[in-house]
Design an enzyme around this catalytic site. Structure first.
Site, PDB file in Angstrom:
ATOM      1  N   GLY A  45       0.881  -1.101   0.361  1.00  0.00           N
ATOM      2  CA  GLY A  45      -0.022   0.120  -0.030  1.00  0.00           C
ATOM      3  C   GLY A  45       0.675   1.272  -0.382  1.00  0.00           C
ATOM      4  O   GLY A  45       2.042   0.902   0.254  1.00  0.00           O
ATOM      5  N   GLN A  50       2.564   9.740   1.214  1.00  0.00           N
ATOM      6  CA  GLN A  50       4.157   9.410   1.337  1.00  0.00           C
ATOM      7  C   GLN A  50       5.274   9.347   0.146  1.00  0.00           C
ATOM      8  O   GLN A  50       6.492   9.623  -0.097  1.00  0.00           O
ATOM      9  CB  GLN A  50       4.054   7.548   1.586  1.00  0.00           C
ATOM     10  CG  GLN A  50       3.383   7.252   2.684  1.00  0.00           C
ATOM     11  CD  GLN A  50       3.730   6.112   2.778  1.00  0.00           C
ATOM     12  OE1 GLN A  50       1.847   5.246   2.385  1.00  0.00           O
ATOM     13  NE2 GLN A  50       4.442   5.175   3.555  1.00  0.00           N
ATOM     14  N   CYS A  92       6.034   0.366   7.785  1.00  0.00           N
ATOM     15  CA  CYS A  92       5.083   1.041   6.960  1.00  0.00           C
ATOM     16  C   CYS A  92       6.739   1.538   5.745  1.00  0.00           C
ATOM     17  O   CYS A  92       8.157   1.547   6.031  1.00  0.00           O
ATOM     18  CB  CYS A  92       5.502   2.202   7.596  1.00  0.00           C
ATOM     19  SG  CYS A  92       4.237   3.780   6.475  1.00  0.00           S
ATOM     20  N   LEU A  93       6.316   1.283   4.344  1.00  0.00           N
ATOM     21  CA  LEU A  93       7.266   2.025   3.814  1.00  0.00           C
ATOM     22  C   LEU A  93       8.010   3.084   4.410  1.00  0.00           C
ATOM     23  O   LEU A  93       9.409   3.493   3.639  1.00  0.00           O
ATOM     24  CB  LEU A  93       6.806   2.226   1.776  1.00  0.00           C
ATOM     25  CG  LEU A  93       6.694   0.972   1.268  1.00  0.00           C
ATOM     26  CD1 LEU A  93       5.634   1.169   0.297  1.00  0.00           C
ATOM     27  CD2 LEU A  93       7.104   0.185   1.417  1.00  0.00           C
ATOM     28  N   HIS A 134      -4.490   0.871   7.269  1.00  0.00           N
ATOM     29  CA  HIS A 134      -3.286   1.856   7.365  1.00  0.00           C
ATOM     30  C   HIS A 134      -3.152   2.756   6.202  1.00  0.00           C
ATOM     31  O   HIS A 134      -2.217   3.792   7.148  1.00  0.00           O
ATOM     32  CB  HIS A 134      -1.743   0.450   6.985  1.00  0.00           C
ATOM     33  CG  HIS A 134      -0.244   1.536   6.921  1.00  0.00           C
ATOM     34  ND1 HIS A 134       0.041   0.859   8.283  1.00  0.00           N
ATOM     35  CD2 HIS A 134      -0.188   1.843   6.286  1.00  0.00           C
ATOM     36  CE1 HIS A 134       1.570   1.671   7.767  1.00  0.00           C
ATOM     37  NE2 HIS A 134       1.340   2.033   7.043  1.00  0.00           N
ATOM     38  N   GLU A 135      -3.540   3.185   5.638  1.00  0.00           N
ATOM     39  CA  GLU A 135      -3.580   3.891   4.642  1.00  0.00           C
ATOM     40  C   GLU A 135      -4.108   5.286   5.042  1.00  0.00           C
ATOM     41  O   GLU A 135      -3.917   6.230   4.951  1.00  0.00           O
ATOM     42  CB  GLU A 135      -3.924   3.332   2.398  1.00  0.00           C
ATOM     43  CG  GLU A 135      -2.821   2.099   2.635  1.00  0.00           C
ATOM     44  CD  GLU A 135      -1.333   2.046   2.467  1.00  0.00           C
ATOM     45  OE1 GLU A 135      -0.963   3.282   2.846  1.00  0.00           O
ATOM     46  OE2 GLU A 135      -0.345   1.790   2.887  1.00  0.00           O
ATOM     47  N   HIS A 138      -2.516   7.208   6.754  1.00  0.00           N
ATOM     48  CA  HIS A 138      -1.518   8.762   6.275  1.00  0.00           C
ATOM     49  C   HIS A 138      -2.344   9.705   6.271  1.00  0.00           C
ATOM     50  O   HIS A 138      -1.716  10.485   6.050  1.00  0.00           O
ATOM     51  CB  HIS A 138      -1.146   7.462   5.380  1.00  0.00           C
ATOM     52  CG  HIS A 138       0.157   6.345   5.419  1.00  0.00           C
ATOM     53  ND1 HIS A 138       1.169   6.895   6.122  1.00  0.00           N
ATOM     54  CD2 HIS A 138       0.691   5.259   5.779  1.00  0.00           C
ATOM     55  CE1 HIS A 138       2.125   6.090   6.355  1.00  0.00           C
ATOM     56  NE2 HIS A 138       1.937   5.234   5.701  1.00  0.00           N
TER      57      HIS A 138
HETATM   58 NI    NI Z   1       2.562   3.392   5.300  1.00  0.00          NI
END
Ligand code: NI
Length: 169
Positions: A45, A50, A92-93, A134-135, A138
Site C-alpha cells: 500500500g 508518502q 511501513c515504507l 493503515h493507508e 496516512h
Molecule cells: Ni505506511
C-alpha cells in the site's frame, strides 16, 4: 515513474491531507507513479503523502503485484464500517526496518472514488483490512507508530531520531 518515498520526520507525512478535487492529468500521473512506486518498493500500500503530495488518495494491493485484480485505488476514502479486532505485525515504507504489533478492526468497508470518479466500495478483511486502515491513517497524518503507546512507541521514535542524527535516515 518511481518517486522517492518520504520517511518518518518529513512534514507531509505528519499533516492531514486535503481532499482531491478535479481528477486531472496531474492526479492521473500521481496515481500511475504511486502504483509504480508501491510495486517497486515492494509494498502492499502507498498513500499520496508518502510521496510528498498532501492529497487524500491511496493505492493498495495485498498481493504485492502477484494478482492485478487485487489493485485498489481509492480517492477521498471514508471508513464507513469496522468489525471485530485483529492484532498483527505491521510495517511501513516510511519507517523502513521497523515493525510492531498493531491492533485494528478485523474487517472494514471503505468508500470513495476510483480514478474515473466513479464511486467505489472496498470491503476488506485480514491483510486488506489492515492495509486499508493503515493507508487511511496516512491521510490523517498518522503512521503506525502513532497507534502504539508508551515504551513501544518511544523505542521506535528514539531509534529513528538516532538514525536521523547520524545521517542514516
Ligand atoms: Ni505506511
Amino acid at each position: 515513474m518511481i518517486r522517492p518515498i518520504l520517511r518518518y520526520g518529513a512534514e507531509t507525512l505528519h499533516c492531514p491531507a486535503a481532499p482531491v478535487g478535479e481528477l486531472n492529468d496531474t492526479v492521473q500521473t500521481l496515481i500511475d507513479d504511486m502504483i509504480d512506486t508501491m510495486y517497486a518498493a515492494p509494498g502492499v500500500g502507498l498513500a499520496a503523502p508518502q510521496v510528498g503530495v498532501g492529497l487524500r488518495l491511496f493505492v493498495a494491493d495485498p498481493s504485492s503485484g502477484r494478482s492485478t485484480a487485487d489493485l485498489r485505488i481509492v480517492i477521498n476514502p471514508e471508513l464507513v464500517e469496522t468489525v471485530g479486532s485483529q492484532r498483527e505485525d505491521e510495517g511501513c515504507l516510511s519507517l523502513p526496518g521497523f515493525t510492531a504489533h498493531v491492533t485494528r478492526p478485523a474487517r472494514v468497508v471503505v468508500t470513495g472514488l476510483d480514478r474515473e470518479g466513479t464511486p467505489v466500495r472496498v470491503e476488506g478483511e485480514g491483510l486488506l483490512a489492515r492495509v486499508l486502515q493503515h493507508e487511511m491513517d496516512h491521510l490523517d497524518g498518522d503512521l503506525f507508530v502513532d497507534r502504539l503507546h508508551g515504551i513501544k512507541r518511544d523505542l521506535i521514535v528514539r531509534r529513528v531520531r538516532k538514525l536521523q542524527r547520524t545521517g542514516k535516515w
